[in-house]
Design a protein around this motif. Sequence first.
Motif, PDB file in Angstrom:
ATOM      1  N   ALA A 186      45.061  34.135  29.422  1.00  0.00           N
ATOM      2  CA  ALA A 186      45.195  32.895  28.649  1.00  0.00           C
ATOM      3  C   ALA A 186      46.485  32.165  29.016  1.00  0.00           C
ATOM      4  O   ALA A 186      46.510  30.929  29.133  1.00  0.00           O
ATOM      5  CB  ALA A 186      45.172  33.204  27.151  1.00  0.00           C
ATOM      6  N   GLN A 187      47.556  32.930  29.200  1.00  0.00           N
ATOM      7  CA  GLN A 187      48.837  32.329  29.562  1.00  0.00           C
ATOM      8  C   GLN A 187      48.759  31.675  30.939  1.00  0.00           C
ATOM      9  O   GLN A 187      49.248  30.557  31.136  1.00  0.00           O
ATOM     10  CB  GLN A 187      49.931  33.391  29.544  1.00  0.00           C
ATOM     11  N   ASN A 188      48.134  32.356  31.899  1.00  0.00           N
ATOM     12  CA  ASN A 188      48.014  31.800  33.243  1.00  0.00           C
ATOM     13  C   ASN A 188      47.154  30.540  33.247  1.00  0.00           C
ATOM     14  O   ASN A 188      47.448  29.574  33.962  1.00  0.00           O
ATOM     15  CB  ASN A 188      47.424  32.846  34.188  1.00  0.00           C
ATOM     16  N   ALA A 189      46.080  30.554  32.444  1.00  0.00           N
ATOM     17  CA  ALA A 189      45.210  29.380  32.374  1.00  0.00           C
ATOM     18  C   ALA A 189      45.945  28.195  31.760  1.00  0.00           C
ATOM     19  O   ALA A 189      45.824  27.055  32.235  1.00  0.00           O
ATOM     20  CB  ALA A 189      43.962  29.709  31.561  1.00  0.00           C
ATOM     21  N   ALA A 190      46.726  28.459  30.705  1.00  0.00           N
ATOM     22  CA  ALA A 190      47.492  27.390  30.064  1.00  0.00           C
ATOM     23  C   ALA A 190      48.552  26.845  31.012  1.00  0.00           C
ATOM     24  O   ALA A 190      48.757  25.630  31.110  1.00  0.00           O
ATOM     25  CB  ALA A 190      48.145  27.900  28.785  1.00  0.00           C
ATOM     26  N   ILE A 212      49.021  18.822  17.759  1.00  0.00           N
ATOM     27  CA  ILE A 212      48.974  20.192  17.233  1.00  0.00           C
ATOM     28  C   ILE A 212      48.464  21.153  18.305  1.00  0.00           C
ATOM     29  O   ILE A 212      49.026  22.234  18.527  1.00  0.00           O
ATOM     30  CB  ILE A 212      48.085  20.265  15.981  1.00  0.00           C
ATOM     31  N   GLU A 213      47.410  20.751  19.005  1.00  0.00           N
ATOM     32  CA  GLU A 213      46.876  21.587  20.076  1.00  0.00           C
ATOM     33  C   GLU A 213      47.874  21.714  21.221  1.00  0.00           C
ATOM     34  O   GLU A 213      47.956  22.754  21.870  1.00  0.00           O
ATOM     35  CB  GLU A 213      45.562  21.009  20.591  1.00  0.00           C
ATOM     36  N   LEU A 214      48.641  20.652  21.468  1.00  0.00           N
ATOM     37  CA  LEU A 214      49.673  20.699  22.505  1.00  0.00           C
ATOM     38  C   LEU A 214      50.726  21.744  22.162  1.00  0.00           C
ATOM     39  O   LEU A 214      51.138  22.542  23.014  1.00  0.00           O
ATOM     40  CB  LEU A 214      50.319  19.319  22.657  1.00  0.00           C
ATOM     41  N   GLN A 249      52.906  27.337  23.075  1.00  0.00           N
ATOM     42  CA  GLN A 249      53.286  28.656  22.578  1.00  0.00           C
ATOM     43  C   GLN A 249      52.617  29.761  23.366  1.00  0.00           C
ATOM     44  O   GLN A 249      53.150  30.869  23.479  1.00  0.00           O
ATOM     45  CB  GLN A 249      52.939  28.773  21.089  1.00  0.00           C
ATOM     46  N   ILE A 250      51.457  29.485  23.945  1.00  0.00           N
ATOM     47  CA  ILE A 250      50.803  30.456  24.826  1.00  0.00           C
ATOM     48  C   ILE A 250      51.566  30.588  26.137  1.00  0.00           C
ATOM     49  O   ILE A 250      51.770  31.681  26.649  1.00  0.00           O
ATOM     50  CB  ILE A 250      49.341  30.035  25.104  1.00  0.00           C
TER      51      ILE A 250
END
Length: 203
Positions: free
Chosen positions: A130-134, A192-194, A199-200
């Motif tokens: 998830a972190q790499n995708a973000a 908010i989504e940003l 945070q990810i």
Amino acid sequence: MDSPTVFLVDDEEDVRSTLSRALKKRGFQVQSFESARAFLDQYQDDHGCLVLDYGMPDINGLELQSLMNETKLTLPIIFISGHGGIPESVQAMKAGAVDFLEKPFRQGDLVACIQTAFDRDLETREAALAQNAAKARFDRLTSREREIAVFMMENPSNTASKEIGRALDISPRTVDHHRARILEKLEIGSVIELVELSQIVRP
């Protein structure tokens, strides 16, 4: 994701063969190694956990744990030991071990630890994906878009285009254009989504 593997490292052949046989009977995939060095030479960042003897020659269990932490190998570790005491177990747990089992131990206790370790490994790997995708989405932004995105993340309650434009010395209309591109590239719909996405990337 591939089925998890129990990586067993113990310098005693009898222990390796007995545990390997018992764990395979319970349906686990097992790879065994006679030393920490042999494990390091062959391990390819596979999914699973490490069942690791504490007292081994050359590189002992705690030293291998330290090496893995230094090189960011996140494979969860379960220590087994007939030699280590409380100080060693405390050190191992502080460094992130799942558990420290003293020989002789019940196979059921080891199996429970392995299941916990598998769950931890899966969570760690999913978080990394998830972190790499973000991060890949943030890498799509231009330098100006990133500047605006950072301002929005750091000032989530003050994201009007006029305020952003005043802070960054650009026109509100230009901010509107960049804001639309930011949301499109990051595949989100709100500030908010940003903030949640940032945070990810920066846990």
